[in-house]
Design an enzyme around this catalytic site. Structure first.
Site, PDB file in Angstrom:
ATOM      1  N   ASP A   1     -10.535   2.886   5.043  1.00 29.15           N
ATOM      2  CA  ASP A   1     -10.998   0.957   4.401  1.00 29.15           C
ATOM      3  C   ASP A   1     -13.233   0.920   4.476  1.00 29.15           C
ATOM      4  OD1 ASP A   1      -9.077  -0.414   4.020  1.00 29.15           O
ATOM      5  OD2 ASP A   1      -8.721  -0.541   5.959  1.00 29.15           O
TER       6      ASP A   1
ATOM      7  N   LYS B   1       0.566  -1.295  -0.403  1.00 27.58           N
ATOM      8  CA  LYS B   1      -0.257   0.087   0.016  1.00 27.58           C
ATOM      9  C   LYS B   1       0.593   1.276  -0.425  1.00 27.58           C
ATOM     10  CE  LYS B   1      -3.641  -2.466   2.844  1.00 27.58           C
ATOM     11  NZ  LYS B   1      -4.528  -2.089   3.770  1.00 27.58           N
TER      12      LYS B   1
ATOM     13  N   GLN C   1      -4.585  -2.036   9.917  1.00 24.05           N
ATOM     14  CA  GLN C   1      -4.506  -3.368   9.562  1.00 24.05           C
ATOM     15  C   GLN C   1      -4.717  -4.929   9.934  1.00 24.05           C
ATOM     16  OE1 GLN C   1      -2.981  -3.412   6.145  1.00 24.05           O
ATOM     17  NE2 GLN C   1      -3.348  -5.938   5.925  1.00 24.05           N
TER      18      GLN C   1
END
Ligand code: NAD
Length: 282
Positions: A117, A50, A94
């Protein structure tokens, strides 16, 4: 080989080029805060990936790498700090988190306006209501883009999803339902799964079982989206047995090079959208 290969890598490359050009017109660089707790090998690889594509696109990332034994209160305080920091446009934590941390409580602390997200209940709830969320989860969003490259009109299509996770199966089912598909979501407890998958016009496999889906699970000319990332004798593979299905399927995403690249591209697109959204709210 008759199946068309849906080239996620190439589509993601186009998206990066568009994002790069959009970012070059902005007064400052969008910024993504990435929170990583612990040292899970896969998570570290995903985060590095990322950061790499963010840097190439012109998005600044700040990595907060916390020890595995981080107290929940400390993590919540860090999220509060990022929520308040006007230089931070997007925040991701994460997953998976170490077991002592309550994932829902942590995700729910992220401002919905920075939840790139798309996991915050405000954003998932808006999606469920068929209203416009600020952000949609990157993997399902990428899958929708890939499906539309082969079949732009989705109304009335029979879609079967293997896997009902919060990050893939469920939000994808909602997105497809909102596009007037007939959606069947299957999971580990589903009985006679092949009877269901054989009715699919579009099949999405997101269960994390290497090469689970064989040709006899499918009717001819099915569009296949393979989300799985598995290892088979050390070699990367999906949840669909590519070699077994490739003659009869209409189209298929390869692993690697299908859904994976799109997930990162959609996350970065969400980050640019977050920047624009937050500035327009000033
Ligand atoms: P998860 O473990 O959270 O959920 C798996 C789901 O599959 C569950 O609903 C489970 O009931 C179902 N399932 C498991 N075995 C099954 C079986 N034999 N038959 C039917 N259903 C079964 O998984 P997840 O986080 O959604 O990830 C699924 C896979 O997708 C993994 O391989 C993961 O690495 C991959 N993934 C890839 C991307 C990407 O960007 N390419 C993103 C997210 C996840």
């Amino acid at each position: 080989m008759t199946a068309k290969i849906i080239d996620g890598k190439q589509i993601a490359t186009q998206i990066y080029a568009e994002l790069k050009s959009k970012i070059s017109t902005l007064p400052t660089s969008p910024k993504l805060a990435i929170i990583l707790v612990g040292d899970d090998d896969s998570s570290r690889i995903y985060v590095r990936n990322k950061q790499k594509f963010a840097a190439e696109t012109g998005i600044v990332t700040e990595l907060f790498h916390l020890p595995a034994n981080t107290a929940e209160q400390d993590l919540l305080q860090l999220i509060d700090k990022c929520n308040q920091d006007t230089a931070v446009n997007g925040i991701i934590v994460q997953l998976p988190l170490p077991e002592h941390l309550n994932t829902h409580r942590i995700i729910n602390r992220i401002s919905p306006l920075k939840d790139v997200d798309g996991f915050h209940p405000y954003n998932t709830g808006m999606l469920q209501n068929n209203e416009k969320p600020y952000f949609i989860a990157a993997t399902p969003l990428g899958i929708m883009t890939l499906i539309k490259t082969v079949t732009p009109e989705l109304s009335g299509k029979n879609v079967v999803i293997i896997g009902a996770s919060l990050i893939v199966g469920r939000p994808l089912a909602t997105l497809l339902l909102n596009q007037e598909c007939t959606v069947t979501v299957t999971h580990i407890h589903t009985q006679n799964i092949k009877e269901l998958t054989r009715k699919a016009d579009i099949l999405v496999a997101a269960c994390g079982v290497a090469k689970l889906v064989k040709n006899d699970w499918l009717k001819p000319n099915t569009i296949l989206i393979d989300v799985g990332i598995n290892r088979d004798n050390g070699k990367l593979c999906g949840d669909i047995d590519f070699d077994d299905v490739k003659e009869d399927a209409a189209a298929i995403t390869p692993v690697p090079g299908g859904v994976g690249p799109m997930t990162v591209a959609m996350l970065l697109q969400n980050t640019v959208d977050a920047y624009i959204l937050q500035r327009s709210a000033l």
